[in-house]
Scaffold this motif. Structure first.
Motif, PDB file in Angstrom:
ATOM      1  N   ARG A  51      11.866 -16.394  -5.197  1.00 43.81           N
ATOM      2  CA  ARG A  51      11.774 -15.505  -4.034  1.00 43.81           C
ATOM      3  C   ARG A  51      12.386 -16.153  -2.795  1.00 43.81           C
ATOM      4  N   SER A  52      12.198 -17.445  -2.658  1.00 44.17           N
ATOM      5  CA  SER A  52      12.756 -18.158  -1.499  1.00 44.17           C
ATOM      6  C   SER A  52      14.278 -18.122  -1.525  1.00 44.17           C
ATOM      7  N   ASN A  90      19.508 -14.025   4.315  1.00 45.21           N
ATOM      8  CA  ASN A  90      19.895 -14.637   5.587  1.00 45.21           C
ATOM      9  C   ASN A  90      21.349 -15.080   5.576  1.00 45.21           C
ATOM     10  N   LEU A  91      21.776 -15.631   4.450  1.00 43.73           N
ATOM     11  CA  LEU A  91      23.150 -16.126   4.355  1.00 43.73           C
ATOM     12  C   LEU A  91      24.166 -14.989   4.452  1.00 43.73           C
ATOM     13  N   PHE A 109       8.050 -22.384   5.732  1.00 43.30           N
ATOM     14  CA  PHE A 109       8.970 -21.274   5.475  1.00 43.30           C
ATOM     15  C   PHE A 109       9.591 -20.762   6.773  1.00 43.30           C
ATOM     16  N   ASN A 110       8.818 -20.759   7.840  1.00 43.94           N
ATOM     17  CA  ASN A 110       9.371 -20.336   9.135  1.00 43.94           C
ATOM     18  C   ASN A 110      10.452 -21.295   9.618  1.00 43.94           C
ATOM     19  N   ASN A 111      10.296 -22.577   9.301  1.00 40.97           N
ATOM     20  CA  ASN A 111      11.283 -23.582   9.723  1.00 40.97           C
ATOM     21  C   ASN A 111      12.655 -23.347   9.099  1.00 40.97           C
ATOM     22  N   ILE A 112      12.670 -22.775   7.880  1.00 37.02           N
ATOM     23  CA  ILE A 112      13.963 -22.496   7.244  1.00 37.02           C
ATOM     24  C   ILE A 112      14.363 -21.030   7.414  1.00 37.02           C
ATOM     25  N   GLY A 113      13.581 -20.307   8.198  1.00 39.45           N
ATOM     26  CA  GLY A 113      13.969 -18.951   8.587  1.00 39.45           C
ATOM     27  C   GLY A 113      13.792 -17.882   7.539  1.00 39.45           C
TER      28      GLY A 113
END
Length: 270
Positions: free
Chosen positions: A29-30, A37-38, A228-232
């Motif tokens: 899922r990540s 995002n990419l 998870f927020n740190n990697i957006g």
């Protein structure tokens, strides 16, 4: 206390399988969320010698979600400091047209190559910048991460299945005499092995509920959410309905299947 020790090994082995399986789902899922995002930041630049309609560009390849013509004003402004206005207008007319293409999804290296080929087949498009080196590096890193997690899950699965088989066989040997006596009185195989199946089912339920508790806690943990927020990205770490049913189904299936194999193997040896 003895009963707890008897269940401990099997529960821990099952819990290891369920934990590694859920971690793999979270990684999957990540990766998918990160791809979203990419794709928002990744685009292809096409250079055309004449103006192209957006609808015409969209027909070139179905992976193209949108196309936007880039204004050449910033480039002309840097070049036109000492130019007359007439020459500036002429430059605008003779400059090629630049188009920024947005994609429907984050493409594979093969899809990038096919897109570039399809664009260059157009008689109007003279150059395509697909940033393939950066794209390929990012894509390979995502693929590597996914494969490492999958390999870890497979290794844990194999090792823990061997441990479960060993534990179930120990229980079978403990009750071997009772099973043999029941067999002499004509008891069916499933009835003789009821203790083994009861052990497998009870321990599968215990491991499932422990897994539920662990992942419900992790899904609401501020530290985990911060990572998870740190990697957006924002994903569902644990779906209380779908993931719970999956965990319970896997635990019960593995336990009952392995218990059945051991019982059948014992029958063959008799």
């Amino acid at each position: 206390m003895k009963s707890v020790r008897n269940h401990f090994s099997l529960v821990i082995a099952l819990l290891s399988i369920l934990f590694s399986m859920q971690v793999f789902l979270i990684a999957e899922r990540s990766i998918e969320a990160y791809k979203v995002n990419l794709v928002q930041n990744y685009s292809v630049i096409a250079v055309s010698k004449k103006h192209l309609e957006i609808s015409e560009i969209l027909k070139i390849n179905n992976i193209i979600a949108d196309a936007k013509e880039l204004s050449p004003d910033s480039v002309i402004e840097r070049l036109s400091s000492d130019m007359r206005s007439a020459n500036v207008e002429l430059l605008k007319l003779t400059m090629p047209k630049f188009y920024k293409l947005s994609l429907t999804r984050y493409p594979t290296p093969g899809e990038v190559k096919n897109l570039k080929s399809d664009l260059l087949r157009s008689s109007s498009i003279t150059k395509v910048e697909d940033f393939s080196h950066t794209h390929d590096t990012t894509y390979k890193l995502l693929l590597l991460f996914k494969n490492v997690v999958a390999l870890f899950a497979i290794v844990v699965l194999i090792v823990t299945i061997l441990l479960i088989i060993k534990e179930l066989r120990i229980w079978q040997y403990k009750h071997n005499e009772r099973m043999s006596i029941m067999g002499l009185f004509g008891a069916a195989l499933w009835l003789r092995s009821a203790v083994l199946f009861r052990l497998a089912i009870v321990d599968a339920l215990i491991a499932s509920f422990l897994a539920f508790g662990i992942f419900i806690y992790l899904s609401s943990s501020p530290w985990v959410l911060e990572q998870f927020n740190n990697i957006g990205i924002n994903i569902v770490i644990f779906n209380k309905v779908d993931d719970s049913l999956l965990i319970l189904g896997v635990a019960m299936s593995i336990s009952i299947l392995l218990a059945s194999l051991i019982v059948l193997g014992h029958k063959e040896e008799a």
